[in-house]
Design a protein around this motif. Structure first.
Motif, mmCIF file in Angstrom:
data_model
loop_
_atom_site.group_PDB
_atom_site.id
_atom_site.type_symbol
_atom_site.label_atom_id
_atom_site.label_comp_id
_atom_site.label_asym_id
_atom_site.label_seq_id
_atom_site.Cartn_x
_atom_site.Cartn_y
_atom_site.Cartn_z
ATOM 1 N N SER A 24 0.841 -1.196 0.000
ATOM 2 C CA SER A 24 0.000 0.000 0.000
ATOM 3 C C SER A 24 0.875 1.246 0.000
ATOM 4 O O SER A 24 1.929 1.254 0.643
ATOM 5 N N PRO A 25 0.436 2.283 -0.696
ATOM 6 C CA PRO A 25 1.232 3.515 -0.671
ATOM 7 C C PRO A 25 1.062 4.229 0.666
ATOM 8 O O PRO A 25 0.104 3.957 1.398
ATOM 9 N N ASP A 26 1.975 5.125 0.976
ATOM 10 C CA ASP A 26 1.818 5.968 2.158
ATOM 11 C C ASP A 26 0.883 7.114 1.751
ATOM 12 O O ASP A 26 1.320 8.113 1.172
ATOM 13 N N VAL A 27 -0.414 6.926 2.029
ATOM 14 C CA VAL A 27 -1.425 7.873 1.531
ATOM 15 C C VAL A 27 -1.162 9.299 2.036
ATOM 16 O O VAL A 27 -1.259 10.268 1.289
ATOM 17 N N GLU A 28 -0.782 9.389 3.322
ATOM 18 C CA GLU A 28 -0.537 10.737 3.880
ATOM 19 C C GLU A 28 0.599 11.447 3.151
ATOM 20 O O GLU A 28 0.541 12.641 2.891
ATOM 21 N N GLU A 29 1.618 10.659 2.840
ATOM 22 C CA GLU A 29 2.776 11.232 2.124
ATOM 23 C C GLU A 29 2.351 11.723 0.733
ATOM 24 O O GLU A 29 2.710 12.821 0.305
ATOM 25 N N VAL A 30 1.577 10.888 0.046
ATOM 26 C CA VAL A 30 1.111 11.258 -1.303
ATOM 27 C C VAL A 30 0.242 12.515 -1.213
ATOM 28 O O VAL A 30 0.378 13.452 -2.003
ATOM 29 N N GLN A 31 -0.644 12.538 -0.203
ATOM 30 C CA GLN A 31 -1.534 13.705 -0.059
ATOM 31 C C GLN A 31 -0.736 14.974 0.235
ATOM 32 O O GLN A 31 -1.051 16.043 -0.261
ATOM 33 N N LYS A 32 0.310 14.804 1.055
ATOM 34 C CA LYS A 32 1.151 15.962 1.379
ATOM 35 C C LYS A 32 1.784 16.529 0.099
ATOM 36 O O LYS A 32 1.788 17.734 -0.146
ATOM 37 N N LEU A 33 2.284 15.616 -0.724
ATOM 38 C CA LEU A 33 2.917 16.050 -1.981
ATOM 39 C C LEU A 33 1.900 16.709 -2.909
ATOM 40 O O LEU A 33 2.150 17.776 -3.486
ATOM 41 N N LEU A 34 0.733 16.073 -3.032
ATOM 42 C CA LEU A 34 -0.276 16.609 -3.954
ATOM 43 C C LEU A 34 -0.836 17.937 -3.460
ATOM 44 O O LEU A 34 -1.153 18.822 -4.253
ATOM 45 N N LYS A 35 -0.925 18.082 -2.131
ATOM 46 C CA LYS A 35 -1.428 19.360 -1.601
ATOM 47 C C LYS A 35 -0.465 20.496 -1.926
ATOM 48 O O LYS A 35 -0.872 21.624 -2.154
ATOM 49 N N SER A 36 0.836 20.163 -1.947
ATOM 50 C CA SER A 36 1.800 21.225 -2.256
ATOM 51 C C SER A 36 1.662 21.676 -3.711
ATOM 52 O O SER A 36 2.110 22.757 -4.083
ATOM 53 N N THR A 37 1.044 20.841 -4.548
ATOM 54 C CA THR A 37 0.803 21.254 -5.945
ATOM 55 C C THR A 37 -0.550 21.978 -6.065
ATOM 56 O O THR A 37 -0.929 22.359 -7.168
ATOM 57 N N LYS A 38 -1.264 22.095 -4.932
ATOM 58 C CA LYS A 38 -2.593 22.702 -4.884
ATOM 59 C C LYS A 38 -3.608 21.922 -5.733
ATOM 60 O O LYS A 38 -4.582 22.484 -6.238
ATOM 61 N N LEU A 39 -3.370 20.620 -5.843
ATOM 62 C CA LEU A 39 -4.279 19.799 -6.652
ATOM 63 C C LEU A 39 -5.715 19.845 -6.128
ATOM 64 O O LEU A 39 -6.663 19.990 -6.891
ATOM 65 N N SER A 40 -5.844 19.748 -4.772
ATOM 66 C CA SER A 40 -7.211 19.689 -4.234
ATOM 67 C C SER A 40 -7.997 20.955 -4.543
ATOM 68 O O SER A 40 -9.188 20.910 -4.807
#
Ligand code: SF4
Ligand code: SF4
Length: 170
Positions: free
Chosen positions: A147-163
């Protein structure tokens, strides 16, 4: 009667001032890209990279954006064939990525893209694991998929302002 499109210099400059987007200016409209593009071939030219490059070069923003024109941008499968054949080394797929990003920010991207992005944002991967697949893998003697580290992925994606771009709360 066809309505004349307005030239938007700011939009044009936004692309040309980008490090990669500036290759746009080298296009001499030879159409090698459209001749080689697999999507242009199967859509009888409805999708046309040469025309998209020309519209961007001329700053014809209203011909590029708008839900009704979405296929003109999103039809591209990012196979990179056009980049390889362009005699002028125009970075077509990178320029189309700039246009796609603008389309997302305008809320005009196709739902299947934003849905896929939401899935990655929520699960850390594009295709979440399912019990049926896990059972099948076990039967076939295949190892467990980590399983991926979901929190880590979310942290990275949030820095791109994806959400914010896909208007999604996580
Ligand atoms: S192949 Fe290159 S130079 Fe020719 S039309 Fe396409 S982008 Fe322009
Ligand atoms: S990257 Fe897009 S525009 Fe270029 S050849 Fe492939 S589908 Fe066509």
């Amino acid at each position: 009667m066809e309505i004349m499109a307005t030239i938007d210099f700011d939009f044009r400059n936004q692309i040309i001032q980008n490090d990669i987007g500036n290759t746009l200016a080298y296009c001499y409209q030879c159409a090698t890209c459209s001749g080689a593009c697999p999507v242009a071939q199967v859509t009888n030219g409805k999708y046309n990279p040469r025309r998209l490059i020309l519209d961007a070069l001329l700053g014809l923003k209203e011909k590029i954006f708008g839900k009704e024109n979405a296929f003109g941008i999103w039809g591209c499968t990012v196979c990179d064939t056009c980049d390889e054949v362009c005699p002028q080394k125009v970075e077509l797929t990178e320029i189309f990525t700039i246009l796609k990003n603008m389309s997302v920010e305008k809320g005009e991207s196709p739902d299947y893209y934003t849905t896929q992005a939401s899935t990655i944002l929520e699960n850390g991967k594009a295709i979440p694991m399912q019990p049926a697949i896990e059972r099948r893998r076990e039967q076939l003697g295949l190892p467990k998929v980590l399983s991926p580290d979901v929190e880590e992925v979310q942290k990275l994606l949030k820095s791109t302002k994806l959400s914010e771009k896909i208007k999604k709360e996580v």
